[in-house]
Design a protein around this motif. Structure first.
Motif, mmCIF file in Angstrom:
data_model
loop_
_atom_site.group_PDB
_atom_site.id
_atom_site.type_symbol
_atom_site.label_atom_id
_atom_site.label_comp_id
_atom_site.label_asym_id
_atom_site.label_seq_id
_atom_site.Cartn_x
_atom_site.Cartn_y
_atom_site.Cartn_z
ATOM 1 N N PHE A 170 46.226 22.359 -112.405
ATOM 2 C CA PHE A 170 46.581 22.729 -111.056
ATOM 3 C C PHE A 170 46.107 21.635 -110.106
ATOM 4 C CE2 PHE A 170 46.170 26.622 -113.492
ATOM 5 C CZ PHE A 170 47.350 27.268 -113.180
ATOM 6 N N SER A 171 46.811 20.550 -110.122
ATOM 7 C CA SER A 171 46.412 19.424 -109.287
ATOM 8 C C SER A 171 47.598 18.481 -109.149
ATOM 9 C CB SER A 171 45.204 18.699 -109.910
ATOM 10 O OG SER A 171 45.545 18.252 -111.215
ATOM 11 N N GLU A 172 47.396 17.296 -108.606
ATOM 12 C CA GLU A 172 48.466 16.346 -108.359
ATOM 13 C C GLU A 172 48.776 15.535 -109.623
ATOM 14 O OE1 GLU A 172 46.968 13.999 -105.194
ATOM 15 O OE2 GLU A 172 47.274 15.548 -103.668
ATOM 16 N N PHE A 173 49.750 14.621 -109.465
ATOM 17 C CA PHE A 173 50.134 13.755 -110.579
ATOM 18 C C PHE A 173 48.936 13.030 -111.173
ATOM 19 C CE2 PHE A 173 54.610 13.424 -108.857
ATOM 20 C CZ PHE A 173 55.168 14.142 -109.894
ATOM 21 N N SER A 174 48.053 12.566 -110.320
ATOM 22 C CA SER A 174 46.951 11.727 -110.784
ATOM 23 C C SER A 174 46.074 12.441 -111.794
ATOM 24 C CB SER A 174 46.111 11.265 -109.596
ATOM 25 O OG SER A 174 45.610 12.388 -108.872
ATOM 26 N N SER A 175 45.954 13.757 -111.638
ATOM 27 C CA SER A 175 45.124 14.518 -112.570
ATOM 28 C C SER A 175 45.738 14.521 -113.961
ATOM 29 C CB SER A 175 44.954 15.946 -112.061
ATOM 30 O OG SER A 175 44.241 16.734 -112.995
ATOM 31 N N SER A 176 47.057 14.750 -114.003
ATOM 32 C CA SER A 176 47.726 14.746 -115.312
ATOM 33 C C SER A 176 47.672 13.367 -115.954
ATOM 34 C CB SER A 176 49.189 15.199 -115.158
ATOM 35 O OG SER A 176 49.249 16.542 -114.723
ATOM 36 N N LEU A 177 47.905 12.332 -115.154
ATOM 37 C CA LEU A 177 47.851 10.981 -115.693
ATOM 38 C C LEU A 177 46.459 10.683 -116.244
ATOM 39 C CD1 LEU A 177 49.853 9.022 -112.957
ATOM 40 C CD2 LEU A 177 50.588 9.556 -115.296
ATOM 41 N N TYR A 178 45.424 11.201 -115.577
ATOM 42 C CA TYR A 178 44.063 10.963 -116.045
ATOM 43 C C TYR A 178 43.815 11.674 -117.376
ATOM 44 C CZ TYR A 178 38.968 10.949 -116.194
ATOM 45 O OH TYR A 178 37.668 10.802 -116.591
ATOM 46 N N GLN A 179 44.342 12.901 -117.493
ATOM 47 C CA GLN A 179 44.160 13.635 -118.752
ATOM 48 C C GLN A 179 44.871 12.932 -119.912
ATOM 49 O OE1 GLN A 179 44.899 17.858 -118.736
ATOM 50 N NE2 GLN A 179 44.179 18.091 -116.619
ATOM 51 N N ILE A 180 46.094 12.414 -119.631
ATOM 52 C CA ILE A 180 46.806 11.693 -120.688
ATOM 53 C C ILE A 180 46.029 10.456 -121.103
ATOM 54 C CG2 ILE A 180 48.896 10.353 -121.198
ATOM 55 C CD1 ILE A 180 50.441 12.310 -119.428
ATOM 56 N N GLN A 181 45.456 9.768 -120.114
ATOM 57 C CA GLN A 181 44.685 8.568 -120.411
ATOM 58 C C GLN A 181 43.444 8.906 -121.229
ATOM 59 O OE1 GLN A 181 43.322 6.530 -116.924
ATOM 60 N NE2 GLN A 181 42.396 4.860 -118.071
ATOM 61 N N GLN A 182 42.806 10.013 -120.951
ATOM 62 C CA GLN A 182 41.601 10.403 -121.668
ATOM 63 C C GLN A 182 41.909 10.929 -123.069
ATOM 64 O OE1 GLN A 182 38.327 10.034 -120.628
ATOM 65 N NE2 GLN A 182 39.365 8.783 -119.068
ATOM 66 N N GLY A 183 43.140 11.407 -123.275
ATOM 67 C CA GLY A 183 43.519 11.912 -124.592
ATOM 68 C C GLY A 183 42.804 13.183 -124.975
ATOM 69 N N SER A 184 42.553 14.017 -123.995
ATOM 70 C CA SER A 184 41.812 15.246 -124.266
ATOM 71 C C SER A 184 42.683 16.331 -124.882
ATOM 72 C CB SER A 184 41.172 15.764 -122.959
ATOM 73 O OG SER A 184 42.184 15.957 -121.961
ATOM 74 N N LEU A 185 44.026 16.205 -124.767
ATOM 75 C CA LEU A 185 44.934 17.202 -125.334
ATOM 76 C C LEU A 185 45.924 16.518 -126.287
ATOM 77 C CD1 LEU A 185 45.714 19.262 -122.079
ATOM 78 C CD2 LEU A 185 44.108 19.867 -123.909
ATOM 79 N N PRO A 186 45.469 16.089 -127.438
ATOM 80 C CA PRO A 186 46.371 15.372 -128.359
ATOM 81 C C PRO A 186 47.283 16.339 -129.122
ATOM 82 C CG PRO A 186 44.226 15.577 -129.361
ATOM 83 C CD PRO A 186 44.090 16.176 -127.982
ATOM 84 N N TYR A 187 48.357 15.756 -129.659
ATOM 85 C CA TYR A 187 49.226 16.489 -130.564
ATOM 86 C C TYR A 187 49.782 15.493 -131.585
ATOM 87 C CZ TYR A 187 53.361 14.537 -128.250
ATOM 88 O OH TYR A 187 54.301 13.684 -127.758
ATOM 89 N N TYR A 188 50.124 15.977 -132.761
ATOM 90 C CA TYR A 188 50.756 15.116 -133.769
ATOM 91 C C TYR A 188 51.493 15.998 -134.771
ATOM 92 C CZ TYR A 188 46.893 16.355 -136.904
ATOM 93 O OH TYR A 188 45.994 17.032 -137.675
#
Length: 491
Positions: free
Chosen positions: A338-356
């Motif tokens: 629940f935040s702006e684009f920057s929050s999602s981009l930060y989460q993707i960069q951190q890799g806290s929610l991976p999938y494979y």
């Protein structure tokens, strides 16, 4: 005095024609000059020189199968719903408004060992009011998908087939140009030799007329019994000279056409060969000539390239018989909050929610009739091409064998014609001495002169044929460029 007047007129015409050869627009050319000019200016060669670049262009186009594809997109969406009473839940619902922004992108393609890849990512943001309360959400995802064939399209696929065939055609196109160069040079040689023959033939016939006219001026009128024969002879000599001049003009036009791309600038030029026909003795080795022809002929090398190309096609069609067994896998990271684009981009960069994911797929066409038919057809085409190559090899051997025999026969004809010309000269000299002693007639001497001119023409023709036969043998051996010191460089 009628015959005398005829020959005086012919003498004047002949001398005038000979004087024209000294006109200012005469251009003296050697065979090497003609060949060099043809290599630069011949229109057939200029056209043929586009063949290798076009083939290279097709090769570059074949590599387009490895060009990655980039896709980018973005959108804005707005929606509004009205509030009101909801009878299903027996309550009032508030109105909602929503604004959403989304962006996505992907890049994918094929690598040379058949791996398909796709890198993709998307991100979105939605904000507005719901149930009277504001909201702001963002989501995103970035990942890679891979597909690697293990059977069908593993060792060769359509892109690799196109590239290998295009490389093969580049070599083929270079041989096409080389063949055109050799053919053009041989044609120039033949035309140059014919030009020498036609020019010398005109000179011989013109000199014959001059000699005949001079003799008639010296002797005066012929005996009554010889008058009609002399008139017929005069007409025949004149007709022969006219025909020879016409042949010479046509041959000059042919040479000009071969050595220039601006015929209008050469149309009024008189060509003068700087060389004369000779008969260099050559010793022929049939086995050596066969070896050259079967290893250097461009058309034979092209036939081998056709077999090589078909081999690649067979390999591809054989690979298409297998089922599609692919290893697939994905890996990436997601983001939501629940935040702006920057929050999602930060989460993707951190890799806290991976999938494979990983796995495999197997696709087996029942029957596979199309692939089987293509494979059978390509094998039959290969057998046909092998037989075509064998036939071409046999034709080359026959051509070379015929060329050698023709060259040897032409050389013998040169020797025979030379001997005949020497005998004709000796006979004329003897008849001239008999005339001086009153034991012969002027007509007989003139007839001997015609025989000598004919013998000279036959000798020149034999020399022409011998030189052209050597040129043709060189062409059929594939050694034209080496023999003339011409360096051919492919791209």
């Amino acid at each position: 005095m009628r015959p005398l007047r005829i020959w005086l007129v012919l003498a004047g015409m002949t001398l005038a024609a000979l004087a024209q050869t000294n006109a200012p627009d005469v251009r003296v050319l050697s065979l090497q000059d003609c060949i060099q000019s043809a290599l630069q200016k011949n229109l057939d060669l200029q056209i043929a020189r586009y063949i290798p670049p076009l083939a290279l262009n097709d090769l570059q186009a074949a590599y387009a199968g490895y060009d990655p594809g980039l896709s980018l997109g973005g959108a804005h969406n707005y929606s509004m719903t009205s509030g009101g009473f909801n009878p299903q839940i027996n309550t009032l619902t508030a109105s909602t408004t929503s604004d959403a922004n989304s962006f996505n992108g992907s890049i994918g393609g094929l690598v040379p060992w058949g791996l398909n890849y796709s890198l993709s990512g998307n991100i979105s943001e939605a904000y507005g009011t719901a149930a009277g309360s504001p909201f702001d959400q963002s989501r995103g995802q970035a990942g890679i998908s891979l597909t690697q064939p293990l059977l069908k399209n593993f060792w060769i696929d359509q892109t690799r087939l196109n590239i290998r065939v295009a490389k093969n055609r580049v070599k083929y196109s270079e041989l096409t140009l080389k063949q055109q160069v050799m053919q053009t040079v041989t044609t120039v040689e033949s035309a140059y030799y014919d030009l020498i023959y036609d020019q010398e033939n005109v000179v011989e016939l013109a000199l014959q007329l001059v000699t005949e006219n001079k003799k008639r001026v010296e002797v005066g009128a012929l005996a009554p019994l010889d008058e009609q024969q002399a008139e017929a002879q005069a007409a025949s000599s004149q007709a022969a000279l006219i025909a020879a001049r016409s042949a010479l003009a046509v041959q000059e036009h042919l040479v000009k056409q071969l050595i220039t791309d601006e015929y209008s600038r050469w149309s009024s030029v008189k060509l003068e060969p700087s060389e004369s026909l000779s008969s260099p003795r050559q010793f022929f080795n049939l086995q050596d000539s066969w070896s050259k022809g079967l290893t250097q002929r461009p058309d034979l090398l092209q036939a081998k390239l056709d077999i090589e190309r078909q081999g690649v096609t067979i390999k591809y069609n054989y690979n298409q018989l297998f089922p599609e067994l692919n290893v697939v896998g994905t890996y990436g990271h997601t983001a939501a909050g629940f935040s702006e684009f920057s929050s999602s981009l930060y989460q993707i960069q951190q890799g806290s929610l991976p999938y494979y994911s990983y796995g495999g797929t197997l696709t087996f066409p029942i029957g596979n009739h199309s692939a089987r038919a293509a494979y059978r057809g390509s094998k039959m085409t290969m057998e046909q091409l092998v037989l075509t190559l064998k036939k071409l090899e046999q034709n080359i051997m026959v051509q070379i064998d015929n060329d050698i025999k023709q060259a040897e026969a032409n050389y013998q004809q040169v020797a025979a014609a030379k001997t005949a010309r020497e005998y004709a000269a000796a006979a004329l000299d003897a008849e001239q001495k008999k005339l001086e002693s009153g034991k012969s007639t002027t007509y007989t001497v003139l007839q001997m002169q015609r025989d000598l001119t004919s013998a000279r023409g036959t000798e020149i023709q034999a020399l022409d044929n011998y030189n052209k036969s050597l040129s043709q043998l060189s062409l059929d051996e594939g050694t034209t460029l080496q023999r003339l010191g011409i360096v051919f460089e492919g791209k």
